[in-house]
Design a protein around this motif. Structure first.
Motif, PDB file in Angstrom:
ATOM      1  N   TYR A   1       0.877  -1.346   0.156  1.00 13.60           N
ATOM      2  CA  TYR A   1      -0.081   0.052  -0.059  1.00 13.60           C
ATOM      3  C   TYR A   1       0.925   1.220  -0.042  1.00 13.60           C
ATOM      4  O   TYR A   1       2.125   1.315   0.294  1.00 13.60           O
TER       5      TYR A   1
ATOM      6  N   LYS B   1       1.286   4.579   2.133  1.00 10.36           N
ATOM      7  CA  LYS B   1       1.150   5.506   2.998  1.00 10.36           C
ATOM      8  C   LYS B   1       1.342   7.053   2.865  1.00 10.36           C
ATOM      9  O   LYS B   1       0.529   7.998   2.939  1.00 10.36           O
ATOM     10  N   ASP B   2       2.404   7.142   2.051  1.00  9.62           N
ATOM     11  CA  ASP B   2       2.720   8.683   1.497  1.00  9.62           C
ATOM     12  C   ASP B   2       3.052   8.123  -0.084  1.00  9.62           C
ATOM     13  O   ASP B   2       3.043   7.064  -0.647  1.00  9.62           O
TER      14      ASP B   2
ATOM     15  N   GLU C   1       4.602   0.871   0.531  1.00  7.88           N
ATOM     16  CA  GLU C   1       4.899  -0.051   1.989  1.00  7.88           C
ATOM     17  C   GLU C   1       4.822  -1.240   1.492  1.00  7.88           C
ATOM     18  O   GLU C   1       3.727  -1.882   0.851  1.00  7.88           O
TER      19      GLU C   1
ATOM     20  N   LYS D   1      -5.000   5.936  -1.652  1.00  9.86           N
ATOM     21  CA  LYS D   1      -5.352   6.669  -0.450  1.00  9.86           C
ATOM     22  C   LYS D   1      -5.768   7.989  -0.837  1.00  9.86           C
ATOM     23  O   LYS D   1      -6.235   8.942  -0.145  1.00  9.86           O
TER      24      LYS D   1
ATOM     25  N   LYS E   1     -10.902   7.139   6.572  1.00 16.20           N
ATOM     26  CA  LYS E   1      -9.822   6.537   6.488  1.00 16.20           C
ATOM     27  C   LYS E   1      -9.766   5.185   5.551  1.00 16.20           C
ATOM     28  O   LYS E   1     -10.260   4.243   6.044  1.00 16.20           O
TER      29      LYS E   1
ATOM     30  N   SER F   1      -5.620   2.807   2.461  1.00 14.31           N
ATOM     31  CA  SER F   1      -4.558   2.624   2.894  1.00 14.31           C
ATOM     32  C   SER F   1      -4.793   1.252   3.870  1.00 14.31           C
ATOM     33  O   SER F   1      -5.860   1.089   4.153  1.00 14.31           O
TER      34      SER F   1
ATOM     35  N   GLU G   1      -2.993   1.259   6.834  1.00  9.29           N
ATOM     36  CA  GLU G   1      -2.393   1.680   7.892  1.00  9.29           C
ATOM     37  C   GLU G   1      -3.644   1.316   9.355  1.00  9.29           C
ATOM     38  O   GLU G   1      -4.667   1.099   8.861  1.00  9.29           O
ATOM     39  N   GLU G   2      -2.955   1.382  10.515  1.00  5.04           N
ATOM     40  CA  GLU G   2      -3.842   0.922  11.515  1.00  5.04           C
ATOM     41  C   GLU G   2      -5.051   1.894  11.481  1.00  5.04           C
ATOM     42  O   GLU G   2      -4.706   2.958  11.419  1.00  5.04           O
TER      43      GLU G   2
ATOM     44  N   TYR H   1      -7.471   2.189   9.408  1.00  5.35           N
ATOM     45  CA  TYR H   1      -7.934   2.475   8.126  1.00  5.35           C
ATOM     46  C   TYR H   1      -9.081   1.075   7.816  1.00  5.35           C
ATOM     47  O   TYR H   1      -8.842  -0.061   8.144  1.00  5.35           O
TER      48      TYR H   1
END
Lengths: 424, 424
Positions: A12, A14-15, A20, A358, A366, A369, A371-372, A374
């Motif tokens: 995924y 994140k930025d 990632e 994202k 959210k 992504s 990330e936790e 999401y």
């Protein structure tokens, strides 16, 4: 509370600047949300339902930030015209048919199935002016399990007679849907949808801005897609500073969450206004090719901090495949780089992948992504037929899928942690 | 003598400006060639083998005028670079592997199957420098039933050490293949293939030009793909008038039938020289996007009378689908129209369809059309899932297939009147 673990190669963005990558790892999903990603599964998750996709890729579901549901039957047709004659010749006659609920249902069934097939798990959609057709589309999205914002289009001038609304009726119909669907679903929500400034009187836009604020309803429209359109808006609104300001004056530019499609010819002032107001730009590369519109300077918007997502814009765009649109976005940015004397750098793969996940997903919260916290919207990709000639890194495999794969490589789709089967 | 009749909706482009459409008609094929097309089947054909594809579309097979077989494993990879660094980083290392016949066979099997799958019935192909790999590719094309020109690449400077040939060996290997394959097949033939001027010494190019004339062998190479490349050629050949003249001086520009890929930055003089010498331009829109090369002014070449075909150019191009490349050609021409202040008109659908069939096909002889006497290379297209929402004309159906269909819509492929099954 649902508790699931998926195993595979998890990727995924994140930025924007890098992917990632969690090779051969576990993603833990609780109550529809990402809880954890790890190489070894902690024993506290041992009793969770494990779905083993070892060897496959697991990526966020795609987000299509701008498309016209009733134009679905016109995909691939009539692409020999620019925006305004294209609207008059092909689009408005097609959109006139959606008083017919049977036809609406036939088209929306195909559209939603095809979004699902292509791994688009969330979409922001224009219906047409007919309110019952817009409601049907919302109902069908709810049934499908996919996430969506759907807008009934508003137009009270400069369109086909069959689509020209009485101003008050247009406002009332809009408020009726807002109220009716306010608490029906948090997966499928209404979005206020003035088609674009040329087809809306000041009274209509003013009232829609009022509704947006009264009900805290988001807004979508079109901005600066075509040079002739920009000139037309200047004629219609001689007192406004620029096209973006027309929307801004009516509280339709970021006063509530807003998406503007295209933005090819937006000036620096307009881009700054969008950034200040947090207005999303929906980049639609294939539509912009097909209607000879031009290429949006995505890099410039990014640099100035405008939130951006990617979009199919069918049927100006022909393809519903967000994979193809990621590739098209990178390709278009390369032509923009040449066009600007190598000033606006081409988009990288990770940047375009970010925008399709994202970037657009953030309009939904959210989303987009892993990330936790999401929401777990995900695609499981089987790329073994693409990747079996020589050893490839996970990042190379993702690139290959995006450039040369298609819906056949998508073997499972999840929305909010739930496996979604073919809707209809 | 084989005698077949196919029934269906028959579409082809005899000229650029319009599609010939024979709705619900019969095409009579004798000995691999088109004999007749008619609405009613003359009774003299009643004992021919009738293949009934009523309701389906029957169109000419596609012609891919430029692609690199050994780059197949790199499709969709490494598209973050321009031409010269892309060659050094991705392409040359991959092409170094083709001394290995097992690897060659694995790759070519996949490539030829995928050409078949996408309805490409004729292709003009670069192999790599290794002569045995080029021979294997020719043998495999012969086995497949598809038509091809295949060239062993020549390079004796400015490339990876593992690919740098001794000049005399390069010449001798080329002549060896020419002689060995001279009478093996009229469907799969050799084409002399200096990679491009920067990787060939004057001695090598001179000798290749001599071989071309001695054996009346066609030629393919690259021309003016990238601005840095054009400057490099100017440095390497300071005495030549321009890039095209370099090839011309060595009898590699139309002295025998010749294809030059890309031609983005060709000057008016070069375009006129190509027209005068009857040199084909192979337009590769996706490759030109991916490597940030630019957009070929196809309209200008057309107006000046240069013969043109379309091409995938894998792996600079990512897609082998000529349907997708037709759409990409039209889209690119629209951006060129904007880029040239609306001077060079966008290509129409029929023009791009013509280029992908008869335009490139003419390099093979009477190929790419269904006029009487043309070799019957054809695709049968089942578009019912694309076209069942509303009534469409045959022309609209073809457009829809090209824009949003894919290989799944191709149900049969014919080459010279013979049904071709999946090759490997």
């Amino acid at each position: 509370m649902s508790k699931t673990v998926l195993k595979g190669n998890i990727v995924y963005a994140k930025d924007k600047d890098k992917l990632e990558i969690h090779e051969d790892s576990y993603v833990v999903v609780e109550d529809g949300k990402v809880k954890d990603i790890s190489r070894e599964l902690d024993k506290s998750y041992k009793d969770y339902n494990l779905v083993d996709h070892s060897g496959k890729l697991i990526i966020p579901g795609f987000v299509d930030l701008h498309l016209h549901a009733p134009q679905y039957p016109n995909r691939g047709l009539g692409l020999d015209k620019e925006l305004i004659p294209w609207l008059d010749t092909y689009t408005f006659p097609e959109e006139s048919k959606y008083g017919d609920m049977e036809y609406s249902k036939k088209v929306f069934t195909r559209l939603i199935n095809e979004l699902w097939q292509n791994g688009t798990t969330r979409a922001v959609v224009f219906a047409s002016v007919q309110k019952n057709s817009a409601k049907l589309l919302m109902d069908m999205f709810m049934e499908s399990g996919l996430g969506a914002y759907v807008g009934k289009v508003n137009m009270d001038r400069n369109t086909a007679p069959s689509l020209t609304e009485d101003t008050q009726v247009s406002i009332d119909d809009t408020e009726e849907i807002i109220k009716e669907y306010e608490n029906k679903s948090d997966m499928v929500r209404f979005i206020i949808t003035p088609r674009f400034a040329p087809t809306c009187t000041e009274k209509l836009m003013g009232s829609l801005g009022d509704l947006a604020i009264k009900y805290n309803t988001p807004v979508q429209s079109h901005l600066s897609e075509n040079q002739a359109e920009v000139l037309w808006v200047k004629e219609l609104f001689p007192d406004s500073k620029d096209y973006a300001s027309v929307y801004d004056e009516f509280n339709l530019l970021g006063q509530t969450r807003t998406i503007m499609a295209h933005c090819i010819y937006a000036t620096d002032d307009e881009i700054e206004l969008m950034a200040k107001n947090g207005v999303y730009a929906a980049h639609c590369p294939y539509s912009n090719y097909n209607l000879s519109s031009g290429i949006m300077p995505v890099r410039k918007f990014m640099d100035k901090g405008v939130p951006i997502g990617l979009a199919s814009d069918i049927s100006g765009g022909d393809s519903l495949s967000m994979m193809s649109i990621i590739a098209g976005t990178i390709q278009a940015s390369k032509m923009k780089w040449l066009e600007t004397d190598k000033e606006l750098k081409p988009l990288t793969f990770s940047e375009a992948f970010y925008l399709a996940t994202k970037g657009g997903g953030s309009f939904f919260g959210k989303v987009g992504s892993f990330e936790e916290g999401y929401e777990f919207d995900a695609l499981v990709i089987d790329d073994k037929e693409l990747a079996d000639i020589k050893d490839l890194t996970i990042e190379e495999r993702i690139q290959k899928v995006v450039y040369i794969g298609d819906d056949r490589n998508i073997v499972e789709r999840y929305v909010r942690g739930k496996l979604i089967e073919k809707p209809f």
